[in-house]
Scaffold this motif. Sequence first.
Motif, PDB file in Angstrom:
ATOM      1  N   LEU A  47       0.825  -1.204   0.000  1.00 32.78           N
ATOM      2  CA  LEU A  47       0.000   0.000   0.000  1.00 32.78           C
ATOM      3  C   LEU A  47       0.862   1.258   0.000  1.00 32.78           C
ATOM      4  CD1 LEU A  47      -2.891  -0.972   2.424  1.00 32.78           C
ATOM      5  CD2 LEU A  47      -2.916  -0.929  -0.070  1.00 32.78           C
ATOM      6  N   LEU A  88      -7.142   2.436   3.580  1.00 28.78           N
ATOM      7  CA  LEU A  88      -6.613   1.076   3.746  1.00 28.78           C
ATOM      8  C   LEU A  88      -5.367   1.051   4.612  1.00 28.78           C
ATOM      9  CD1 LEU A  88      -7.061  -0.294   0.122  1.00 28.78           C
ATOM     10  CD2 LEU A  88      -8.380  -0.937   2.149  1.00 28.78           C
ATOM     11  N   VAL A  94      -9.251  -3.074   6.699  1.00 25.62           N
ATOM     12  CA  VAL A  94      -8.724  -4.383   6.290  1.00 25.62           C
ATOM     13  C   VAL A  94      -9.027  -5.421   7.350  1.00 25.62           C
ATOM     14  CG1 VAL A  94      -6.636  -5.669   5.721  1.00 25.62           C
ATOM     15  CG2 VAL A  94      -6.893  -3.321   4.950  1.00 25.62           C
TER      16      VAL A  94
END
Length: 96
Positions: A47, A88, A94
């Motif tokens: 990410l 996220l 998550v």
Amino acid sequence: MVDPRDLGLVAQVRSPHAEEPTIYLYESVPGGIGLSERLWERHDELLAAAADLIAACTCEGGCPACTGPRLEPDVDARDLAGRLLGELRHGSAVAA
């Protein structure tokens, strides 16, 4: 030596299982070969790298190099992708 077809992706605005927006990433090989586990282990790193890639791009609103194909030309895909990655990375979006 991974083929893009080794992984599948399903995005749902409201998952019938979680009753909220959900992205499912799965291995297309029955039983898997360990890709999902490795991706999960490197979640934060992946990410962060995606956010860095989008931030470094010089396009105005998203391009194939940073956010993928622009399906709606009037939408700022860079901003949307950046917000999603922020959620996220820092939110509770998550689940295991």
